[in-house]
Write a protein that holds these residues in place. Structure first.
Motif, mmCIF file in Angstrom:
data_model
loop_
_atom_site.group_PDB
_atom_site.id
_atom_site.type_symbol
_atom_site.label_atom_id
_atom_site.label_comp_id
_atom_site.label_asym_id
_atom_site.label_seq_id
_atom_site.Cartn_x
_atom_site.Cartn_y
_atom_site.Cartn_z
ATOM 1 N N ALA A 35 108.932 14.767 -2.072
ATOM 2 C CA ALA A 35 107.743 14.983 -1.244
ATOM 3 C C ALA A 35 106.654 15.552 -2.139
ATOM 4 N N ASN A 36 105.434 15.594 -1.614
ATOM 5 C CA ASN A 36 104.296 16.047 -2.405
ATOM 6 C C ASN A 36 103.570 17.201 -1.708
ATOM 7 N N ASP A 37 102.413 17.556 -2.224
ATOM 8 C CA ASP A 37 101.695 18.728 -1.710
ATOM 9 C C ASP A 37 101.084 18.517 -0.337
ATOM 10 N N ILE A 38 101.040 17.294 0.148
ATOM 11 C CA ILE A 38 100.569 17.032 1.514
ATOM 12 C C ILE A 38 101.745 16.989 2.484
ATOM 13 N N THR A 39 102.804 16.291 2.098
ATOM 14 C CA THR A 39 103.906 16.073 3.032
ATOM 15 C C THR A 39 104.980 17.154 2.993
ATOM 16 N N ALA A 40 105.166 17.811 1.840
ATOM 17 C CA ALA A 40 106.208 18.845 1.749
ATOM 18 C C ALA A 40 105.974 20.018 2.705
ATOM 19 N N PRO A 41 104.740 20.551 2.807
ATOM 20 C CA PRO A 41 104.547 21.675 3.731
ATOM 21 C C PRO A 41 104.918 21.341 5.174
ATOM 22 N N ILE A 64 106.699 17.347 -5.924
ATOM 23 C CA ILE A 64 105.692 17.098 -6.963
ATOM 24 C C ILE A 64 104.302 17.294 -6.385
ATOM 25 N N MET A 65 103.569 18.235 -6.950
ATOM 26 C CA MET A 65 102.209 18.505 -6.511
ATOM 27 C C MET A 65 101.276 17.518 -7.219
ATOM 28 N N ASP A 66 100.723 16.566 -6.453
ATOM 29 C CA ASP A 66 99.960 15.514 -7.133
ATOM 30 C C ASP A 66 98.715 15.012 -6.386
ATOM 31 N N HIS A 67 98.613 15.255 -5.106
ATOM 32 C CA HIS A 67 97.499 14.667 -4.373
ATOM 33 C C HIS A 67 96.179 15.409 -4.616
ATOM 34 N N ALA A 101 103.343 17.770 -14.719
ATOM 35 C CA ALA A 101 103.844 16.646 -13.929
ATOM 36 C C ALA A 101 102.900 15.449 -13.976
ATOM 37 N N GLY A 102 102.477 15.005 -12.815
ATOM 38 C CA GLY A 102 101.649 13.824 -12.682
ATOM 39 C C GLY A 102 101.839 13.236 -11.304
ATOM 40 N N ILE A 103 101.357 12.038 -11.108
ATOM 41 C CA ILE A 103 101.488 11.356 -9.826
ATOM 42 C C ILE A 103 102.962 10.999 -9.623
ATOM 43 N N LEU A 365 92.999 8.449 -1.696
ATOM 44 C CA LEU A 365 93.054 8.733 -0.260
ATOM 45 C C LEU A 365 91.805 9.455 0.220
ATOM 46 N N GLY A 366 90.722 9.358 -0.541
ATOM 47 C CA GLY A 366 89.483 9.990 -0.116
ATOM 48 C C GLY A 366 89.542 11.498 -0.168
ATOM 49 N N GLY A 367 90.320 12.044 -1.098
ATOM 50 C CA GLY A 367 90.477 13.493 -1.195
ATOM 51 C C GLY A 367 89.395 14.152 -2.021
ATOM 52 N N TYR A 368 89.324 13.768 -3.283
ATOM 53 C CA TYR A 368 88.290 14.261 -4.199
ATOM 54 C C TYR A 368 88.328 13.434 -5.483
ATOM 55 N N MET A 369 87.500 13.779 -6.447
ATOM 56 C CA MET A 369 87.407 13.074 -7.735
ATOM 57 C C MET A 369 86.937 11.632 -7.581
#
Length: 420
Positions: A35-41, A64-67, A101-103, A365-369
């Motif tokens: 899971a990642n930083d959006i779905t893990a929490p 993995i923190m990636d989003h 890490a990474g994506i 996903l329209g988050g940033y960057m």
């Protein structure tokens, strides 16, 4: 009794059965979950709500923190903090944050944490990427992930299988992105709905692992439950280089039955671009017209690997990004970023006027960057071009390969590398 496909065999192996059939409901044992930083929490909330206080295996869970990394605001920082504290409390071995890490879908294969023969679920729809290694891999919701953290199991309805027999050799410049966009354009975004997309054939020998990861990654964009490649010498070489654990090669039986079969002649595929607002809206160069663009993104779990960076650099070398256009390069892992620096690709990108970001899913996903404003157009190597996906609802996304994206950034419009 008929033979089984690759997916049917893998599911049978992981649920302790000799045989499974499409439509059957089973409980399967899992080799890796992520899971990642959006779905893990979200999953952590459900895990704790259920009263769980330990996991099935501290080495078979990857967070993995990636989003939104590095964190873009207070909310994203709190998400990462929550996941980090949970991993420390439970003792989860594979927690990875910015800088190491990474994506996720590029990082886990690179790290050797996923392999042929595995049964993998992830709280992210593009978990199907790992099928490139000959694994069964599919996305699930955060609630299913929470239960899997405790039990090490997940339920499945055995999918029907569609065989894609790849023949011929791709023309120079044609890559995995063009191939999967061609397939999605042919069968539609629901053409493989809840099916296993199984890739076999003599054409595989012309596809490197980056091509295969890209194709498997976008199986979900055709509605697929999973995408999976037959393991060959190219796969084995990758696994031997990245994975120290033993792996299991599973091949379809000769008498396996498929829901559908397609023969894809790779030699006949041209550059492909998915026009707004669906991945199935595919057009070839003769249909593009002159479409001015405002931004290019080269990266993501789909096309952020080193081979993708090389393809972009070959086009951008000695050239300049069009005036007023943003070209954002995002290597998918820190190792890929480092390789770009060591091998001179970063210098090519910077000299061309492109921006280089540390690994993140941000703009995809329209988050940033790389958020799009009203009416802006972006050529992107990401996997989705839905309305408002990368920003304003009136913006437009054109999905393309790294070489087409790079060429477009130079000319300020949709373009092929041959036009440069």
């Amino acid at each position: 009794m008929k033979g089984m496909t690759m997916t049917e065999k893998l599911i049978a192996l992981h649920c302790g059965k000799d045989y499974v059939v499409p439509g059957e409901l089973v409980m399967a044992n899992l080799d890796m979950i992520l899971a990642n930083d959006i779905t893990a929490p979200l999953a952590i909330d459900e895990f704790e709500k259920a009263g769980f206080d330990k996991v099935f295996d501290k080495e078979k869970i990857a967070l993995i923190m990636d989003h939104f990394v590095p964190c873009k605001d207070i909310k994203s920082a709190m998400q990462v903090q929550k996941t980090k504290k949970f991993a420390a409390k439970i003792g989860i071995k594979h927690f990875y944050d910015a800088g190491e890490a990474g994506i996720e879908h590029a990082f886990l294969p690179e790290k050797g944490l996923v392999k042929a023969g595995d049964m993998i679920i992830g709280a992210d729809s593009h978990t199907c990427t790992y099928g490139a290694l000959g694994a069964f891999a599919s996305g699930v919701g955060s609630t299913d992930f929470a239960v899997a953290m405790r039990t090490g199991q997940s339920w499945f309805k055995v999918p029907k299988s569609i065989k894609f027999e790849l023949v011929g050799k791709p023309k120079r410049g044609i890559c995995g992105k063009d191939i999967i966009l061609h397939i999605i354009g042919m069968i539609g975004v629901d053409g493989a709905r809840y099916c296993s997309m199984e890739f076999v054939g003599e054409g595989l020998k012309h596809l490197n692992m980056a091509d295969r990861f890209t194709i498997a990654n976008m199986a979900i964009e055709a509605g697929g439950k999973n995408g999976i490649f037959e393991v060959d010498e190219i796969t084995k070489q990758y696994l031997d280089e990245h994975c120290s654990l033993p792996y299991n090669v599973v091949k379809a039986d000769k008498d396996a039955e498929y829901f559908q079969t397609y023969v894809i002649d790779l030699s006949k595929i041209d550059y492909q671009v998915a026009f707004p607002h669906l991945p199935e809206n595919i057009k070839k160069p003769s249909e593009w017209g002159s479409i001015p663009i405002d931004q290019v993104v080269i990266g993501s779990c789909t096309n952020g690997r080193y081979e993708d960076m090389v393809a972009a650099a070959e086009v951008l070398k000695g050239k300049k990004v069009a005036k007023g256009l943003k070209c954002i390069i995002i290597p998918a892992t820190m190792q890929t970023y480092l390789d770009c620096v060591k091998n001179g690709l970063a210098e090519i990108f910077i000299n061309a006027g492109a921006l280089i970001s540390t690994p993140t899913c941000g703009p995809c996903l329209g988050g940033y960057m790389g958020i799009l404003a009203d009416g802006e157009r972006c050529v992107s190597t990401t996997n989705r071009n839905f309305v408002g996906r990368m920003g304003h609802i009136n913006s437009e996304i054109y999905l393309a390969s790294p070489s087409v994206a790079a060429a477009s950034s130079i000319l300020g419009r949709l373009a092929t590398p041959e036009e440069i």
